[in-house]
Design a protein around this motif. Structure first.
Motif, PDB file in Angstrom:
ATOM      1  N   SER A  25       6.761  48.824  61.554  1.00 52.08           N
ATOM      2  CA  SER A  25       7.241  49.045  60.203  1.00 52.08           C
ATOM      3  C   SER A  25       6.075  49.092  59.220  1.00 52.08           C
ATOM      4  O   SER A  25       5.106  48.338  59.350  1.00 52.08           O
ATOM      5  CB  SER A  25       8.203  47.923  59.802  1.00 52.08           C
ATOM      6  N   ASP A  26       6.162  49.988  58.221  1.00 45.83           N
ATOM      7  CA  ASP A  26       5.099  50.067  57.220  1.00 45.83           C
ATOM      8  C   ASP A  26       5.658  49.950  55.804  1.00 45.83           C
ATOM      9  O   ASP A  26       5.104  50.511  54.847  1.00 45.83           O
ATOM     10  CB  ASP A  26       4.281  51.348  57.378  1.00 45.83           C
ATOM     11  N   GLU A  27       6.726  49.193  55.665  1.00 51.89           N
ATOM     12  CA  GLU A  27       7.308  48.979  54.337  1.00 51.89           C
ATOM     13  C   GLU A  27       6.295  48.326  53.402  1.00 51.89           C
ATOM     14  O   GLU A  27       6.208  48.679  52.219  1.00 51.89           O
ATOM     15  CB  GLU A  27       8.563  48.105  54.444  1.00 51.89           C
ATOM     16  N   ARG A  28       5.509  47.384  53.911  1.00 53.52           N
ATOM     17  CA  ARG A  28       4.534  46.698  53.065  1.00 53.52           C
ATOM     18  C   ARG A  28       3.482  47.678  52.525  1.00 53.52           C
ATOM     19  O   ARG A  28       2.973  47.502  51.409  1.00 53.52           O
ATOM     20  CB  ARG A  28       3.841  45.577  53.834  1.00 53.52           C
ATOM     21  N   ARG A  29       3.152  48.695  53.319  1.00 55.74           N
ATOM     22  CA  ARG A  29       2.165  49.678  52.878  1.00 55.74           C
ATOM     23  C   ARG A  29       2.643  50.388  51.607  1.00 55.74           C
ATOM     24  O   ARG A  29       1.887  50.531  50.635  1.00 55.74           O
ATOM     25  CB  ARG A  29       1.897  50.690  53.994  1.00 55.74           C
ATOM     26  N   HIS A  30       3.872  50.812  51.601  1.00 55.47           N
ATOM     27  CA  HIS A  30       4.402  51.528  50.442  1.00 55.47           C
ATOM     28  C   HIS A  30       4.559  50.603  49.240  1.00 55.47           C
ATOM     29  O   HIS A  30       4.350  51.020  48.087  1.00 55.47           O
ATOM     30  CB  HIS A  30       5.722  52.198  50.808  1.00 55.47           C
ATOM     31  N   ARG A  31       4.882  49.349  49.502  1.00 56.48           N
ATOM     32  CA  ARG A  31       4.970  48.386  48.405  1.00 56.48           C
ATOM     33  C   ARG A  31       3.585  48.146  47.815  1.00 56.48           C
ATOM     34  O   ARG A  31       3.447  47.970  46.591  1.00 56.48           O
ATOM     35  CB  ARG A  31       5.594  47.085  48.899  1.00 56.48           C
ATOM     36  N   ALA A  32       2.563  48.136  48.668  1.00 54.58           N
ATOM     37  CA  ALA A  32       1.189  47.968  48.176  1.00 54.58           C
ATOM     38  C   ALA A  32       0.794  49.116  47.252  1.00 54.58           C
ATOM     39  O   ALA A  32       0.145  48.908  46.219  1.00 54.58           O
ATOM     40  CB  ALA A  32       0.217  47.872  49.348  1.00 54.58           C
ATOM     41  N   TYR A  33       1.181  50.341  47.619  1.00 54.54           N
ATOM     42  CA  TYR A  33       0.880  51.491  46.769  1.00 54.54           C
ATOM     43  C   TYR A  33       1.504  51.324  45.388  1.00 54.54           C
ATOM     44  O   TYR A  33       0.888  51.657  44.365  1.00 54.54           O
ATOM     45  CB  TYR A  33       1.392  52.782  47.406  1.00 54.54           C
ATOM     46  N   GLU A  34       2.741  50.821  45.353  1.00 54.16           N
ATOM     47  CA  GLU A  34       3.419  50.639  44.075  1.00 54.16           C
ATOM     48  C   GLU A  34       2.711  49.592  43.222  1.00 54.16           C
ATOM     49  O   GLU A  34       2.551  49.761  42.007  1.00 54.16           O
ATOM     50  CB  GLU A  34       4.884  50.240  44.307  1.00 54.16           C
ATOM     51  N   ASP A 273       4.321  37.127  43.262  1.00 53.53           N
ATOM     52  CA  ASP A 273       5.245  37.269  44.390  1.00 53.53           C
ATOM     53  C   ASP A 273       5.137  38.644  45.042  1.00 53.53           C
ATOM     54  O   ASP A 273       5.252  38.767  46.273  1.00 53.53           O
ATOM     55  CB  ASP A 273       6.687  37.026  43.926  1.00 53.53           C
ATOM     56  N   GLU A 274       4.921  39.685  44.240  1.00 53.78           N
ATOM     57  CA  GLU A 274       4.815  41.031  44.806  1.00 53.78           C
ATOM     58  C   GLU A 274       3.590  41.157  45.701  1.00 53.78           C
ATOM     59  O   GLU A 274       3.659  41.731  46.793  1.00 53.78           O
ATOM     60  CB  GLU A 274       4.748  42.068  43.682  1.00 53.78           C
ATOM     61  N   VAL A 275       2.479  40.624  45.247  1.00 56.16           N
ATOM     62  CA  VAL A 275       1.250  40.684  46.045  1.00 56.16           C
ATOM     63  C   VAL A 275       1.389  39.846  47.302  1.00 56.16           C
ATOM     64  O   VAL A 275       1.026  40.275  48.411  1.00 56.16           O
ATOM     65  CB  VAL A 275       0.045  40.220  45.198  1.00 56.16           C
ATOM     66  N   THR A 276       1.915  38.640  47.162  1.00 58.39           N
ATOM     67  CA  THR A 276       2.052  37.732  48.301  1.00 58.39           C
ATOM     68  C   THR A 276       3.006  38.283  49.356  1.00 58.39           C
ATOM     69  O   THR A 276       2.849  38.015  50.545  1.00 58.39           O
ATOM     70  CB  THR A 276       2.537  36.352  47.821  1.00 58.39           C
ATOM     71  N   ALA A 277       3.981  39.075  48.938  1.00 55.96           N
ATOM     72  CA  ALA A 277       4.911  39.675  49.895  1.00 55.96           C
ATOM     73  C   ALA A 277       4.255  40.776  50.713  1.00 55.96           C
ATOM     74  O   ALA A 277       4.730  41.118  51.796  1.00 55.96           O
ATOM     75  CB  ALA A 277       6.123  40.240  49.155  1.00 55.96           C
ATOM     76  N   VAL A 278       3.145  41.317  50.204  1.00 53.98           N
ATOM     77  CA  VAL A 278       2.492  42.452  50.853  1.00 53.98           C
ATOM     78  C   VAL A 278       1.334  42.025  51.736  1.00 53.98           C
ATOM     79  O   VAL A 278       1.132  42.569  52.821  1.00 53.98           O
ATOM     80  CB  VAL A 278       1.996  43.450  49.777  1.00 53.98           C
ATOM     81  N   SER A 279       0.545  41.028  51.301  1.00 55.75           N
ATOM     82  CA  SER A 279      -0.688  40.707  52.016  1.00 55.75           C
ATOM     83  C   SER A 279      -1.019  39.230  51.931  1.00 55.75           C
ATOM     84  O   SER A 279      -0.525  38.497  51.061  1.00 55.75           O
ATOM     85  CB  SER A 279      -1.855  41.528  51.443  1.00 55.75           C
TER      86      SER A 279
END
Length: 309
Positions: A25-34, A273-279
């Motif tokens: 899964s690469d959902e985190r990748r797209h969230r990182a872009y946002e 929270d957004e950053v911590t959810a990604v990396s």
């Protein structure tokens, strides 16, 4: 977050495995872009660009397109399958040349040398991911980076230094207590410590090489936190996820040659929270005064008209 038009925004972020999970899964990748796109950065320094070279660089180009930037990706090697990338705004920077460092020691590095519009002096940019498993290699990598700070040169770089700040008294968090039984990752102990006076101590050598002594470079978190007294500039950056390696530490840092440091407005460690959810790493955001950076990159002997030719 308020964005200002007369500033240059520089982001640095190690997105764990480029946002890919073990199941593919690469959902985190797209969230990182946002997350990054909302910052409207002019320069992005990225580490752990896993899979970015696959399919003729499809993922690399997706990231660049989403951010509206040009991407420069470091080579992969048998020892490193997680390249780093530098992305920059082509409306603001023109590529002069692209340098590749690949010696078989540590991670290969791509260094785009750019010229900011309206200036004459070249600026070297680098996304740094120092060796995660060898203090000796990290010391060599840091020493090589000092080439970017030779007299008359201009450079801006940063990333995951996998080591600690050397001016420990100025930090908000103490270095790891390696005798703490909660630090159960034995390999991490070997990776992050060096022998000194017969004892194993935290590795602060790379930062001392880069920003110690006569100061080849200015470490921007230290400048913002101690000279500019900006809250949060010295906040720890990793690990946001793991607990077996001790408390969070400030291992992600940004550096520039001293001739650019006067243009710094602020440095922020973003670990919401957004950053911590990604990396497992916080995102660094440095803001520079655009006019001050243009002046720094144009010698006083030149007129603005000469710098544009």
């Amino acid at each position: 977050m308020t964005l200002v038009s007369d500033e240059i925004r520089v982001a640095s972020w190690n997105v764990e495995h480029n946002g890919f999970d073990p199941d593919g899964s690469d959902e985190r990748r797209h969230r990182a872009y946002e997350v990054m796109a909302r910052l409207e950065p002019h320069i992005v320094l990225r580490q752990e660009e896993t899979n970015a070279w696959h399919n003729h660089g499809r993922i690399r180009h997706q990231e660049a397109q989403r951010l509206g930037l040009t991407s420069c990706l470091s080579p992969v090697s048998p020892d490193s399958r997680t390249p780093a990338a530098v992305l920059y705004d082509p409306a603001l920077f023109t590529l002069v040349e692209e340098i590749t460092w690949s010696t078989g020691i540590g991670k290969p590095m791509a260094i785009p040398v750019v010229r900011m519009k309206g200036t004459s002096q070249p600026l070297s940019l680098a996304s740094v991911h120092l060796c995660p498993w060898s203090p000796q290699i990290r010391a060599i990598e840091a020493s090589r980076l000092t080439v970017l700070g030779e007299p008359g040169k201009y450079a801006l770089f940063g990333g995951d230094m996998n080591s600690y700040p050397h001016r420990t008294g100025a930090e908000k968090v103490a270095l790891p207590n390696w005798s703490d039984p909660a630090l159960t990752d034995a390999a991490h102990f070997q990776h992050r410590t060096v022998e000194r006076d017969g004892k194993r101590v935290s590795d602060t050598v790379p930062d001392a090489v880069l920003a110690g002594g006569k100061g080849v470079f200015t470490e921007l978190g230290h400048l913002a936190g101690t000279v500019r007294h900006q809250p949060g500039a010295l906040d720890p950056t990793a690990s946001l996820w793991r607990r077996d390696q001790g408390p969070r530490q400030r291992i992600d840092r940004l550096y520039c040659t001293p001739n650019l440091s006067g243009a710094l407005i602020s440095l922020e460690v973003v670990a919401d929270d957004e950053v911590t959810a990604v990396s497992d790493h916080a995102l660094l955001l440095a803001r520079f005064d655009r006019a001050a950076m243009q002046r720094a990159l144009t010698p006083v002997s030149e007129t603005p008209e000469e710098s544009r030719t």
